[in-house]
Write a protein that holds these residues in place. Sequence first.
Motif, mmCIF file in Angstrom:
data_model
loop_
_atom_site.group_PDB
_atom_site.id
_atom_site.type_symbol
_atom_site.label_atom_id
_atom_site.label_comp_id
_atom_site.label_asym_id
_atom_site.label_seq_id
_atom_site.Cartn_x
_atom_site.Cartn_y
_atom_site.Cartn_z
ATOM 1 N N LEU A 58 56.414 52.941 38.291
ATOM 2 C CA LEU A 58 55.269 53.895 37.490
ATOM 3 C C LEU A 58 54.924 55.084 38.511
ATOM 4 O O LEU A 58 54.626 55.036 39.459
ATOM 5 N N SER A 59 55.340 56.388 37.912
ATOM 6 C CA SER A 59 55.291 57.440 38.696
ATOM 7 C C SER A 59 54.741 58.742 37.913
ATOM 8 O O SER A 59 54.960 59.030 36.617
ATOM 9 N N ASP A 60 54.165 59.326 38.859
ATOM 10 C CA ASP A 60 53.454 60.777 38.393
ATOM 11 C C ASP A 60 54.140 62.109 38.718
ATOM 12 O O ASP A 60 53.840 63.145 38.281
ATOM 13 N N ARG A 61 55.563 61.600 39.344
ATOM 14 C CA ARG A 61 56.184 62.718 39.692
ATOM 15 C C ARG A 61 57.064 63.448 38.604
ATOM 16 O O ARG A 61 57.374 62.911 37.610
ATOM 17 N N LEU A 62 56.985 64.743 38.569
ATOM 18 C CA LEU A 62 57.803 65.881 37.477
ATOM 19 C C LEU A 62 58.926 66.168 38.144
ATOM 20 O O LEU A 62 60.068 66.339 37.166
ATOM 21 N N GLU A 63 59.439 65.986 39.021
ATOM 22 C CA GLU A 63 60.699 66.174 39.974
ATOM 23 C C GLU A 63 61.145 65.302 40.649
ATOM 24 O O GLU A 63 60.409 64.387 41.608
ATOM 25 N N ILE A 64 62.528 65.188 40.950
ATOM 26 C CA ILE A 64 63.060 64.081 41.961
ATOM 27 C C ILE A 64 63.888 64.968 43.077
ATOM 28 O O ILE A 64 64.631 65.732 42.347
ATOM 29 N N SER A 65 63.914 64.568 44.108
ATOM 30 C CA SER A 65 64.550 65.156 45.387
ATOM 31 C C SER A 65 66.083 64.911 45.150
ATOM 32 O O SER A 65 66.227 63.808 44.798
ATOM 33 N N GLN B 175 53.370 75.543 29.270
ATOM 34 C CA GLN B 175 54.042 74.636 28.085
ATOM 35 C C GLN B 175 55.625 74.843 28.348
ATOM 36 O O GLN B 175 56.395 73.639 28.519
ATOM 37 N N GLN B 176 56.042 75.833 28.793
ATOM 38 C CA GLN B 176 57.543 76.078 28.829
ATOM 39 C C GLN B 176 57.974 75.263 30.393
ATOM 40 O O GLN B 176 58.805 74.882 30.452
ATOM 41 N N GLU B 177 57.209 75.406 31.025
ATOM 42 C CA GLU B 177 57.411 74.818 32.497
ATOM 43 C C GLU B 177 57.420 73.369 32.543
ATOM 44 O O GLU B 177 58.089 72.824 33.057
ATOM 45 N N LEU B 178 56.406 72.988 31.766
ATOM 46 C CA LEU B 178 56.383 71.516 31.573
ATOM 47 C C LEU B 178 57.420 70.885 30.726
ATOM 48 O O LEU B 178 57.991 69.973 31.258
ATOM 49 N N LYS B 179 57.740 71.673 29.877
ATOM 50 C CA LYS B 179 58.619 71.249 28.937
ATOM 51 C C LYS B 179 60.428 71.080 29.670
ATOM 52 O O LYS B 179 61.018 70.218 29.384
ATOM 53 N N GLN B 180 60.526 72.144 30.653
ATOM 54 C CA GLN B 180 61.639 72.193 31.254
ATOM 55 C C GLN B 180 61.567 71.207 32.271
ATOM 56 O O GLN B 180 62.993 70.341 32.591
ATOM 57 N N LYS B 181 60.613 70.939 33.091
ATOM 58 C CA LYS B 181 60.573 69.713 34.179
ATOM 59 C C LYS B 181 60.827 68.461 33.299
ATOM 60 O O LYS B 181 61.420 67.456 33.892
ATOM 61 N N SER B 182 60.110 68.231 32.128
ATOM 62 C CA SER B 182 60.364 66.990 31.657
ATOM 63 C C SER B 182 61.742 66.715 31.114
ATOM 64 O O SER B 182 62.212 65.412 31.190
ATOM 65 N N ALA B 183 62.352 67.769 30.628
ATOM 66 C CA ALA B 183 63.954 67.656 30.263
ATOM 67 C C ALA B 183 64.571 67.344 31.222
ATOM 68 O O ALA B 183 65.633 66.630 31.286
ATOM 69 N N SER B 184 64.466 68.140 32.413
ATOM 70 C CA SER B 184 65.287 67.742 33.634
ATOM 71 C C SER B 184 65.175 66.623 34.120
ATOM 72 O O SER B 184 66.158 65.745 34.726
ATOM 73 N N LEU B 185 63.978 65.904 34.169
ATOM 74 C CA LEU B 185 63.539 64.666 34.856
ATOM 75 C C LEU B 185 64.459 63.425 33.785
ATOM 76 O O LEU B 185 64.955 62.522 34.344
ATOM 77 N N LYS B 186 64.257 63.668 32.513
ATOM 78 C CA LYS B 186 64.886 62.799 31.716
ATOM 79 C C LYS B 186 66.503 62.676 31.889
ATOM 80 O O LYS B 186 67.107 61.784 31.812
ATOM 81 N N LYS B 187 67.075 64.019 31.947
ATOM 82 C CA LYS B 187 68.496 64.241 32.189
ATOM 83 C C LYS B 187 68.763 63.401 33.430
ATOM 84 O O LYS B 187 69.812 62.912 33.619
ATOM 85 N N GLN B 188 67.973 63.712 34.467
ATOM 86 C CA GLN B 188 68.429 62.995 35.852
ATOM 87 C C GLN B 188 68.403 61.533 35.846
ATOM 88 O O GLN B 188 69.268 60.793 36.229
ATOM 89 N N LEU B 189 67.301 60.807 34.898
ATOM 90 C CA LEU B 189 67.169 59.551 35.087
ATOM 91 C C LEU B 189 68.365 59.027 34.090
ATOM 92 O O LEU B 189 68.781 57.913 34.464
ATOM 93 N N ASN B 190 68.514 59.616 33.035
ATOM 94 C CA ASN B 190 69.569 59.102 32.155
ATOM 95 C C ASN B 190 71.003 59.049 32.951
ATOM 96 O O ASN B 190 71.828 58.288 32.688
#
Length: 305
Positions: free
Chosen positions: A198-205, A261-276
């Motif tokens: 359970l994490s509130d991070r929007l980005e992964i190093s 909205q644009q920044e959050l959308k980009q971060k969300s898409a990037s996080l999902k791509k990284q995790l997938n």
Amino acid sequence: MDHLISPPSPILNSNDLIALAPYAKHLGKAPKKVQHSQPNGQHQRRIKGHGMEMLELRQYQMHDEFRHIDWRVTARTGEAHTRIYAQENEHKRLLMLDISGLGYFGTQHTFVTTRMIQVASLIAWRTQIKKDSLGYCLTYGAQTHQKANTHNKKNFSSLMLQLADATGLHNREEPVTANAWESLHNSKSIKQQNVIILSDRLEISPQSINQLAYLAKHNYVHWIEIVDRNAQNLPIGQYLTEDKGGVKWLSISKKSQGLVQQELKQKSASLKKQLNSLGISLHSYNLTESPISIARSLLALGVIH
């Protein structure tokens, strides 16, 4: 149910978390068969005659049962190999709470961190009630807490106290520690478990990518995020806010709202791509959802039993 969705204060105490036990008990029944995505690196196939699903073939270890030795592979390689089955490992869980500080915020009902900790507590209680194995690693503020298991009451009580402490607003003013997976004492010993983050991070190093990749290679890893979707849709105007820097006015214009909205959308898409790409399942929920409905969703997905 309303007091769970909107607690009187985002700061919870151990009694608030203890009160979740009856809800955890009556979440319902887990599905008989759950389809997991296969973790990277595992050799998984169905073995007839065992009534179980084989997850891994590895070299024999002293504690392994002789009946699970794969004699054909042993004869071919010259080294004893053991079959590891899902039935023996599917109820081992590692709970990770990873709070960077971004989640001590909410535009309605409560804070993101508060909802996360309610869900974490329900997962812990459900595991305890089912007498399954639960380890945990919690990182928030300057705090790090870790236990290999919570089988005894003392360890479980400590977990409840630490989860409650994580809701304290003083944690967002403390220097953020390393994230949960970096804080594990020995991540190489964690294998064939349900790892719940359970994490509130929007980005992964990049460093986190490598460590999460190792966990995902040997475990089923679930990443749970809770987002306040209302935050990016606030009406145009001025808002009085408070953070560790003090009280300040926040002006929201149509232009600034669009940029956010644009920044959050980009971060969300990037996080999902990284995790997938790592084979990690991402489960996203809105802050408006009750912790009970989130826990039931996780039950249906096979994240908890």
